[in-house]
Design a protein around this motif. Structure first.
Motif, PDB file in Angstrom:
ATOM      1  N   GLY A  51      -2.417   5.383  17.164  1.00 49.13           N
ATOM      2  CA  GLY A  51      -1.037   5.098  16.774  1.00 49.13           C
ATOM      3  C   GLY A  51      -0.809   5.102  15.278  1.00 49.13           C
ATOM      4  O   GLY A  51       0.271   4.728  14.818  1.00 49.13           O
ATOM      5  N   CYS A  52      -1.799   5.541  14.522  1.00 49.69           N
ATOM      6  CA  CYS A  52      -1.694   5.510  13.060  1.00 49.69           C
ATOM      7  C   CYS A  52      -1.404   6.907  12.513  1.00 49.69           C
ATOM      8  O   CYS A  52      -1.862   7.911  13.058  1.00 49.69           O
ATOM      9  CB  CYS A  52      -2.980   4.983  12.445  1.00 49.69           C
ATOM     10  SG  CYS A  52      -3.397   3.296  12.940  1.00 49.69           S
ATOM     11  N   GLU A  53      -0.657   6.951  11.418  1.00 46.54           N
ATOM     12  CA  GLU A  53      -0.306   8.218  10.789  1.00 46.54           C
ATOM     13  C   GLU A  53      -1.136   8.486   9.540  1.00 46.54           C
ATOM     14  O   GLU A  53      -1.389   9.632   9.195  1.00 46.54           O
ATOM     15  CB  GLU A  53       1.185   8.222  10.417  1.00 46.54           C
ATOM     16  CG  GLU A  53       1.702   9.563   9.976  1.00 46.54           C
ATOM     17  CD  GLU A  53       3.214   9.557   9.751  1.00 46.54           C
ATOM     18  OE1 GLU A  53       3.749  10.585   9.292  1.00 46.54           O
ATOM     19  OE2 GLU A  53       3.848   8.511  10.032  1.00 46.54           O
ATOM     20  N   PHE A  54      -1.565   7.401   8.877  1.00 44.75           N
ATOM     21  CA  PHE A  54      -2.322   7.543   7.638  1.00 44.75           C
ATOM     22  C   PHE A  54      -3.567   6.666   7.681  1.00 44.75           C
ATOM     23  O   PHE A  54      -3.627   5.687   8.427  1.00 44.75           O
ATOM     24  CB  PHE A  54      -1.470   7.139   6.423  1.00 44.75           C
ATOM     25  CG  PHE A  54      -0.104   7.753   6.398  1.00 44.75           C
ATOM     26  CD1 PHE A  54       0.049   9.127   6.238  1.00 44.75           C
ATOM     27  CD2 PHE A  54       1.034   6.979   6.553  1.00 44.75           C
ATOM     28  CE1 PHE A  54       1.312   9.700   6.220  1.00 44.75           C
ATOM     29  CE2 PHE A  54       2.295   7.536   6.545  1.00 44.75           C
ATOM     30  CZ  PHE A  54       2.439   8.907   6.377  1.00 44.75           C
ATOM     31  N   VAL A  55      -4.558   7.031   6.869  1.00 49.43           N
ATOM     32  CA  VAL A  55      -5.764   6.218   6.736  1.00 49.43           C
ATOM     33  C   VAL A  55      -6.075   6.083   5.250  1.00 49.43           C
ATOM     34  O   VAL A  55      -6.022   7.061   4.495  1.00 49.43           O
ATOM     35  CB  VAL A  55      -6.963   6.845   7.490  1.00 49.43           C
ATOM     36  CG1 VAL A  55      -7.253   8.255   6.999  1.00 49.43           C
ATOM     37  CG2 VAL A  55      -8.201   5.970   7.347  1.00 49.43           C
ATOM     38  N   VAL A  56      -6.386   4.874   4.815  1.00 54.82           N
ATOM     39  CA  VAL A  56      -6.723   4.614   3.421  1.00 54.82           C
ATOM     40  C   VAL A  56      -8.215   4.262   3.334  1.00 54.82           C
ATOM     41  O   VAL A  56      -8.747   3.596   4.222  1.00 54.82           O
ATOM     42  CB  VAL A  56      -5.858   3.480   2.828  1.00 54.82           C
ATOM     43  CG1 VAL A  56      -6.040   2.185   3.605  1.00 54.82           C
ATOM     44  CG2 VAL A  56      -6.169   3.263   1.349  1.00 54.82           C
ATOM     45  N   ILE A  57      -8.866   4.730   2.297  1.00 54.28           N
ATOM     46  CA  ILE A  57     -10.319   4.574   2.175  1.00 54.28           C
ATOM     47  C   ILE A  57     -10.655   3.907   0.847  1.00 54.28           C
ATOM     48  O   ILE A  57     -10.172   4.319  -0.215  1.00 54.28           O
ATOM     49  CB  ILE A  57     -11.013   5.952   2.237  1.00 54.28           C
ATOM     50  CG1 ILE A  57     -10.643   6.670   3.535  1.00 54.28           C
ATOM     51  CG2 ILE A  57     -12.526   5.802   2.130  1.00 54.28           C
ATOM     52  CD1 ILE A  57     -10.960   8.144   3.524  1.00 54.28           C
ATOM     53  N   PHE A  58     -11.485   2.862   0.925  1.00 53.86           N
ATOM     54  CA  PHE A  58     -11.996   2.190  -0.264  1.00 53.86           C
ATOM     55  C   PHE A  58     -13.493   1.975  -0.115  1.00 53.86           C
ATOM     56  O   PHE A  58     -13.960   1.600   0.956  1.00 53.86           O
ATOM     57  CB  PHE A  58     -11.337   0.821  -0.472  1.00 53.86           C
ATOM     58  CG  PHE A  58      -9.866   0.871  -0.758  1.00 53.86           C
ATOM     59  CD1 PHE A  58      -9.399   1.314  -1.983  1.00 53.86           C
ATOM     60  CD2 PHE A  58      -8.942   0.479   0.203  1.00 53.86           C
ATOM     61  CE1 PHE A  58      -8.045   1.368  -2.248  1.00 53.86           C
ATOM     62  CE2 PHE A  58      -7.595   0.523  -0.049  1.00 53.86           C
ATOM     63  CZ  PHE A  58      -7.132   0.972  -1.283  1.00 53.86           C
ATOM     64  N   ASP A  59     -14.239   2.213  -1.187  1.00 54.19           N
ATOM     65  CA  ASP A  59     -15.634   1.811  -1.198  1.00 54.19           C
ATOM     66  C   ASP A  59     -15.713   0.297  -1.338  1.00 54.19           C
ATOM     67  O   ASP A  59     -14.738  -0.363  -1.712  1.00 54.19           O
ATOM     68  CB  ASP A  59     -16.373   2.482  -2.363  1.00 54.19           C
ATOM     69  CG  ASP A  59     -16.690   3.948  -2.068  1.00 54.19           C
ATOM     70  OD1 ASP A  59     -16.530   4.356  -0.902  1.00 54.19           O
ATOM     71  OD2 ASP A  59     -17.085   4.669  -3.002  1.00 54.19           O
ATOM     72  N   ALA A  60     -16.896  -0.254  -1.060  1.00 52.15           N
ATOM     73  CA  ALA A  60     -17.040  -1.708  -0.955  1.00 52.15           C
ATOM     74  C   ALA A  60     -16.683  -2.447  -2.234  1.00 52.15           C
ATOM     75  O   ALA A  60     -16.184  -3.583  -2.184  1.00 52.15           O
ATOM     76  CB  ALA A  60     -18.469  -2.052  -0.540  1.00 52.15           C
ATOM     77  N   ASP A  61     -16.913  -1.852  -3.415  1.00 49.10           N
ATOM     78  CA  ASP A  61     -16.670  -2.561  -4.673  1.00 49.10           C
ATOM     79  C   ASP A  61     -15.256  -2.348  -5.212  1.00 49.10           C
ATOM     80  O   ASP A  61     -14.932  -2.855  -6.294  1.00 49.10           O
ATOM     81  CB  ASP A  61     -17.691  -2.124  -5.731  1.00 49.10           C
ATOM     82  CG  ASP A  61     -17.627  -0.623  -6.002  1.00 49.10           C
ATOM     83  OD1 ASP A  61     -17.731   0.145  -5.038  1.00 49.10           O
ATOM     84  OD2 ASP A  61     -17.484  -0.228  -7.175  1.00 49.10           O
ATOM     85  N   PHE A  62     -14.406  -1.628  -4.496  1.00 51.04           N
ATOM     86  CA  PHE A  62     -13.037  -1.376  -4.969  1.00 51.04           C
ATOM     87  C   PHE A  62     -12.112  -2.527  -4.596  1.00 51.04           C
ATOM     88  O   PHE A  62     -12.185  -3.073  -3.494  1.00 51.04           O
ATOM     89  CB  PHE A  62     -12.520  -0.056  -4.397  1.00 51.04           C
ATOM     90  CG  PHE A  62     -12.952   1.134  -5.196  1.00 51.04           C
ATOM     91  CD1 PHE A  62     -12.039   1.872  -5.929  1.00 51.04           C
ATOM     92  CD2 PHE A  62     -14.292   1.513  -5.232  1.00 51.04           C
ATOM     93  CE1 PHE A  62     -12.446   2.966  -6.677  1.00 51.04           C
ATOM     94  CE2 PHE A  62     -14.706   2.600  -5.984  1.00 51.04           C
ATOM     95  CZ  PHE A  62     -13.782   3.328  -6.708  1.00 51.04           C
ATOM     96  N   GLN A  63     -11.234  -2.876  -5.512  1.00 52.73           N
ATOM     97  CA  GLN A  63     -10.338  -4.025  -5.357  1.00 52.73           C
ATOM     98  C   GLN A  63      -8.891  -3.581  -5.568  1.00 52.73           C
ATOM     99  O   GLN A  63      -8.352  -3.683  -6.679  1.00 52.73           O
ATOM    100  CB  GLN A  63     -10.710  -5.109  -6.368  1.00 52.73           C
ATOM    101  CG  GLN A  63     -12.172  -5.527  -6.324  1.00 52.73           C
ATOM    102  CD  GLN A  63     -12.599  -6.266  -7.575  1.00 52.73           C
ATOM    103  OE1 GLN A  63     -11.808  -6.976  -8.194  1.00 52.73           O
ATOM    104  NE2 GLN A  63     -13.853  -6.097  -7.955  1.00 52.73           N
ATOM    105  N   PRO A  64      -8.230  -3.065  -4.527  1.00 51.45           N
ATOM    106  CA  PRO A  64      -6.854  -2.583  -4.680  1.00 51.45           C
ATOM    107  C   PRO A  64      -5.865  -3.732  -4.875  1.00 51.45           C
ATOM    108  O   PRO A  64      -6.099  -4.855  -4.429  1.00 51.45           O
ATOM    109  CB  PRO A  64      -6.592  -1.862  -3.354  1.00 51.45           C
ATOM    110  CG  PRO A  64      -7.499  -2.549  -2.377  1.00 51.45           C
ATOM    111  CD  PRO A  64      -8.737  -2.911  -3.160  1.00 51.45           C
ATOM    112  N   GLU A  65      -4.759  -3.425  -5.551  1.00 53.68           N
ATOM    113  CA  GLU A  65      -3.681  -4.396  -5.709  1.00 53.68           C
ATOM    114  C   GLU A  65      -2.938  -4.553  -4.379  1.00 53.68           C
ATOM    115  O   GLU A  65      -2.958  -3.644  -3.541  1.00 53.68           O
ATOM    116  CB  GLU A  65      -2.714  -3.929  -6.793  1.00 53.68           C
ATOM    117  CG  GLU A  65      -3.323  -3.809  -8.179  1.00 53.68           C
ATOM    118  CD  GLU A  65      -3.749  -5.156  -8.743  1.00 53.68           C
ATOM    119  OE1 GLU A  65      -3.143  -6.179  -8.374  1.00 53.68           O
ATOM    120  OE2 GLU A  65      -4.701  -5.191  -9.550  1.00 53.68           O
ATOM    121  N   PRO A  66      -2.268  -5.700  -4.165  1.00 51.52           N
ATOM    122  CA  PRO A  66      -1.568  -5.937  -2.886  1.00 51.52           C
ATOM    123  C   PRO A  66      -0.509  -4.884  -2.561  1.00 51.52           C
ATOM    124  O   PRO A  66      -0.214  -4.650  -1.388  1.00 51.52           O
ATOM    125  CB  PRO A  66      -0.937  -7.317  -3.092  1.00 51.52           C
ATOM    126  CG  PRO A  66      -1.795  -7.985  -4.126  1.00 51.52           C
ATOM    127  CD  PRO A  66      -2.234  -6.887  -5.039  1.00 51.52           C
TER     128      PRO A  66
END
Length: 392
Positions: A51-66
């Motif tokens: 049911g998802c249209e997009f997927v976001v990927i982060f490596d373990a040490d990445f800290q995205p903003e809210p």
């Protein structure tokens, strides 16, 4: 033990958010088959992905903003031709040591020259494997993640680009992450980043050339400019020319080297790097010397990728210390001196020093200044006095 602790912390964090009504799950594989490509493929097979249209990927040490998704997903939602939105990086430990400052300079140059410029002309640039949002339909159309090389991110990006999808690099969105602090970790990372593209070039060159409904210009750009020049020639040329051939000219004066290879091109690249990271301008000499040392390791990785030797699919997770690690001082490892020696660097350093000494005594140029400085850089790395020393 460390992996189990991290897994449990993630599970507890997901449980906390789930208790507040957020639809969140944590999944763990039983094996490392396929490494990152295998993990991403396994993740996409879960039923809730349908049911998802997009997927976001982060490596373990990445800290995205809210607000990361609020600022990236609209590019995909409002333009059906875009497959990937790639965000920039910023580094929480760039000032930790000289080696991390040099890494920051190189990466800023990479983002500015390859990704920002490529995006601005609606051209191709490689996916960085993290801090990016993919359209799942484009991902699936390109064949998904494949584990035939250790650069599954670049592999996917090339296949999606050949299918006509467009990418966007958003420079004003930067995700915090950590640079490898130890030379050992950095060396393994650079092996992966040089071996993988060379191996992918070997596997995909003919596939790109024979791809139907793709312009000749696009094929030529990918095969020649992106892969052959940037991922193969640059590494090998830098080491062979500046660390082997150029020093030999002081012993064999009949070898004439044009000024554009020794002065003009290096000066241009140096200026571009200084512009990309102006705060580290004073380190530009160290950057040149250290990059020449790393060219030896990158050349080795490139040849391994092209020849597909035993280390061609070696995947060593890049060791990070953690931004807020209060035990960092206790992690410093006091190796005995012999354990720190790296003989390849020491041997190249000796060769450069001998050539420099010969030029100083018998030569008619001032090339010995560069040779003494470059040999010193090889010696410093050879005895282990670069970056942070941490336990394996």
């Amino acid at each position: 033990m460390t992996q189990l602790i991290h897994t449990e912390l993630v599970r507890l964090e997901c449980k906390k958010w789930a208790s507040e009504g957020i639809n969140i799950k944590s999944e763990v594989r039983d094996s490392r088959n396929g490494y990152k490509a295998g993990a991403l493929t396994a993740g996409m097979k879960h039923s809730y992905v349908e049911g998802c249209e997009f997927v976001v990927i982060f490596d373990a040490d990445f800290q995205p903003e809210p607000d990361f998704l609020e600022r990236t997903v609209p590019f995909l939602a409002h333009n059906s031709e875009i497959a990937l939105v790639q965000a920039g990086w910023k580094y929480v430990n760039a000032d930790e040591c000289c080696m991390t400052r040099i890494q920051e300079m190189s990466l800023n140059y990479h983002f500015a020259v390859e990704q920002k410029s490529g995006s601005s002309i609606h051209g191709f640039f490689g996916f960085n494997g993290t801090a990016g949002v993919w359209r799942i339909s484009a991902l699936n159309e390109a064949g998904g993640w494949q584990d035939r090389t250790i650069v599954e991110d670049m592999d996917l990006a090339v296949r999606a680009h050949l299918n006509g999808w467009k990418f966007v690099f958003v420079d004003n969105i930067k995700v915090s992450n950590e640079l490898p602090s130890s030379f050992r970790a950095y060396r393994y990372q650079q092996h992966r980043w040089s071996c993988g593209p060379a191996n992918l070039f070997k596997k995909m060159a003919m596939e790109i050339i024979h791809k139907e409904n793709v312009t000749l210009w696009k094929k030529a750009y990918l095969v020649y400019n992106f892969f052959f020049v940037r991922k193969i020639v640059v590494h090998i040329f830098t080491f062979v020319f500046y660390c082997l051939i150029l020093p030999a000219t002081v012993i064999f004066p009949e070898i004439e080297v044009p000024k554009w290879t020794t002065i003009y091109i290096p000066a241009t690249i140096t200026i571009l790097n200084a512009i990309a990271t102006p705060k580290s301008f004073y380190l530009i000499l160290y950057w040149i010397l250290f990059e020449n040392v790393m060219a030896m390791h990158r050349s080795k990785g490139t040849l391994i990728g092209l020849l597909e030797t035993s280390r061609v699919k070696e995947w060593v997770v890049t060791q990070k210390l953690g931004e807020y690690n209060t035990l960092r001082e206790n992690l410093i490892s006091h190796y005995s001196f012999p354990e720190r020696l790296r003989w390849r660097e020491i041997m190249v350093g000796m060769y450069l020093f001998i050539c420099g000494y010969y030029d100083f005594v018998f030569g008619k140029t001032y090339l010995y200044v560069y040779l003494f400085l470059q040999s010193t850089a090889f010696f410093i790395v050879g005895v282990g006095y670069i970056g942070m020393s941490v336990p394996s």
